[in-house]
Design a protein around this motif. Sequence first.
Motif, PDB file in Angstrom:
ATOM      1  N   VAL A 111       0.843  -1.196   0.000  1.00 11.63           N
ATOM      2  CA  VAL A 111       0.000   0.000   0.000  1.00 11.63           C
ATOM      3  C   VAL A 111       0.877   1.245   0.000  1.00 11.63           C
ATOM      4  O   VAL A 111       1.899   1.295   0.681  1.00 11.63           O
ATOM      5  N   ARG A 112       0.432   2.282  -0.730  1.00 14.87           N
ATOM      6  CA  ARG A 112       1.239   3.496  -0.820  1.00 14.87           C
ATOM      7  C   ARG A 112       0.793   4.600   0.126  1.00 14.87           C
ATOM      8  O   ARG A 112       1.624   5.265   0.730  1.00 14.87           O
ATOM      9  N   GLY A 113      -0.489   4.839   0.248  1.00 13.66           N
ATOM     10  CA  GLY A 113      -0.970   5.968   1.040  1.00 13.66           C
ATOM     11  C   GLY A 113      -0.874   5.737   2.541  1.00 13.66           C
ATOM     12  O   GLY A 113      -0.984   4.616   3.021  1.00 13.66           O
ATOM     13  N   ARG A 114      -0.678   6.831   3.280  1.00 16.52           N
ATOM     14  CA  ARG A 114      -0.541   6.725   4.729  1.00 16.52           C
ATOM     15  C   ARG A 114      -1.838   6.244   5.372  1.00 16.52           C
ATOM     16  O   ARG A 114      -1.821   5.400   6.263  1.00 16.52           O
ATOM     17  N   CYS A 115      -2.946   6.791   4.919  1.00 18.22           N
ATOM     18  CA  CYS A 115      -4.249   6.414   5.495  1.00 18.22           C
ATOM     19  C   CYS A 115      -4.552   4.932   5.219  1.00 18.22           C
ATOM     20  O   CYS A 115      -5.055   4.220   6.090  1.00 18.22           O
ATOM     21  N   ALA A 116      -4.241   4.476   4.043  1.00 17.11           N
ATOM     22  CA  ALA A 116      -4.465   3.066   3.707  1.00 17.11           C
ATOM     23  C   ALA A 116      -3.537   2.167   4.518  1.00 17.11           C
ATOM     24  O   ALA A 116      -3.941   1.071   4.940  1.00 17.11           O
ATOM     25  N   ARG A 117      -2.316   2.623   4.769  1.00 19.53           N
ATOM     26  CA  ARG A 117      -1.398   1.824   5.587  1.00 19.53           C
ATOM     27  C   ARG A 117      -1.908   1.665   7.003  1.00 19.53           C
ATOM     28  O   ARG A 117      -1.805   0.594   7.603  1.00 19.53           O
ATOM     29  N   VAL A 118      -2.468   2.745   7.542  1.00 18.06           N
ATOM     30  CA  VAL A 118      -3.028   2.664   8.891  1.00 18.06           C
ATOM     31  C   VAL A 118      -4.202   1.685   8.904  1.00 18.06           C
ATOM     32  O   VAL A 118      -4.354   0.890   9.838  1.00 18.06           O
ATOM     33  N   GLY A 119      -5.023   1.728   7.875  1.00 15.96           N
ATOM     34  CA  GLY A 119      -6.160   0.817   7.800  1.00 15.96           C
ATOM     35  C   GLY A 119      -5.748  -0.637   7.715  1.00 15.96           C
ATOM     36  O   GLY A 119      -6.312  -1.497   8.400  1.00 15.96           O
ATOM     37  N   VAL A 120      -4.753  -0.921   6.894  1.00 19.11           N
ATOM     38  CA  VAL A 120      -4.277  -2.299   6.762  1.00 19.11           C
ATOM     39  C   VAL A 120      -3.623  -2.757   8.067  1.00 19.11           C
ATOM     40  O   VAL A 120      -3.813  -3.902   8.507  1.00 19.11           O
ATOM     41  N   SER A 121      -2.886  -1.871   8.717  1.00 15.91           N
ATOM     42  CA  SER A 121      -2.264  -2.221   9.999  1.00 15.91           C
ATOM     43  C   SER A 121      -3.319  -2.488  11.066  1.00 15.91           C
ATOM     44  O   SER A 121      -3.192  -3.425  11.859  1.00 15.91           O
ATOM     45  N   ALA A 122      -4.366  -1.667  11.092  1.00 19.75           N
ATOM     46  CA  ALA A 122      -5.446  -1.869  12.062  1.00 19.75           C
ATOM     47  C   ALA A 122      -6.185  -3.177  11.787  1.00 19.75           C
ATOM     48  O   ALA A 122      -6.598  -3.872  12.730  1.00 19.75           O
ATOM     49  N   PHE A 123      -6.361  -3.515  10.519  1.00 21.30           N
ATOM     50  CA  PHE A 123      -6.991  -4.787  10.188  1.00 21.30           C
ATOM     51  C   PHE A 123      -6.144  -5.951  10.697  1.00 21.30           C
ATOM     52  O   PHE A 123      -6.670  -6.923  11.252  1.00 21.30           O
ATOM     53  N   GLY A 124      -4.835  -5.870  10.521  1.00 27.27           N
ATOM     54  CA  GLY A 124      -3.947  -6.919  11.023  1.00 27.27           C
ATOM     55  C   GLY A 124      -4.010  -7.047  12.530  1.00 27.27           C
ATOM     56  O   GLY A 124      -4.038  -8.152  13.079  1.00 27.27           O
ATOM     57  N   LEU A 125      -4.076  -5.907  13.221  1.00 30.63           N
ATOM     58  CA  LEU A 125      -4.192  -5.923  14.678  1.00 30.63           C
ATOM     59  C   LEU A 125      -5.504  -6.566  15.102  1.00 30.63           C
ATOM     60  O   LEU A 125      -5.546  -7.393  16.020  1.00 30.63           O
ATOM     61  N   GLY A 126      -6.580  -6.213  14.429  1.00 31.36           N
ATOM     62  CA  GLY A 126      -7.876  -6.801  14.753  1.00 31.36           C
ATOM     63  C   GLY A 126      -7.927  -8.291  14.483  1.00 31.36           C
ATOM     64  O   GLY A 126      -8.509  -9.056  15.260  1.00 31.36           O
ATOM     65  N   ALA A 127      -7.307  -8.712  13.398  1.00 28.46           N
ATOM     66  CA  ALA A 127      -7.272 -10.145  13.095  1.00 28.46           C
ATOM     67  C   ALA A 127      -6.471 -10.907  14.149  1.00 28.46           C
ATOM     68  O   ALA A 127      -6.870 -11.989  14.593  1.00 28.46           O
ATOM     69  N   GLY A 128      -5.360 -10.330  14.577  1.00 26.94           N
ATOM     70  CA  GLY A 128      -4.555 -10.962  15.626  1.00 26.94           C
ATOM     71  C   GLY A 128      -5.301 -11.062  16.938  1.00 26.94           C
ATOM     72  O   GLY A 128      -5.250 -12.087  17.627  1.00 26.94           O
TER      73      GLY A 128
END
Length: 73
Positions: free
Chosen positions: A40-57
């Motif tokens: 992912v390139r955008g900062r906002c999208a990176r935060v979203g993908v990181s939050a999704f990973g945290l939620g999945a964990g």
Amino acid sequence: MPAEDVETTYDVALERAADALIRGATYGALGGMMSAMIFVRGRCARVGVSAFGLGAGCGVAYGDARRYFDGAR
């Protein structure tokens, strides 16, 4: 089962659940951050993908904790 055994079993389940939560949240957040940096390139999208990973964990850790406490009954 005596009350002492139930308390000991509950304490062990609580300790395992806390360990699973810490591990799941850490691994999920790290996995989300690594995939966000790569794909992912955008900062906002990176935060979203990181939050999704945290939620999945955390979700995986919740499932593990539920199994630990079901065994403690």
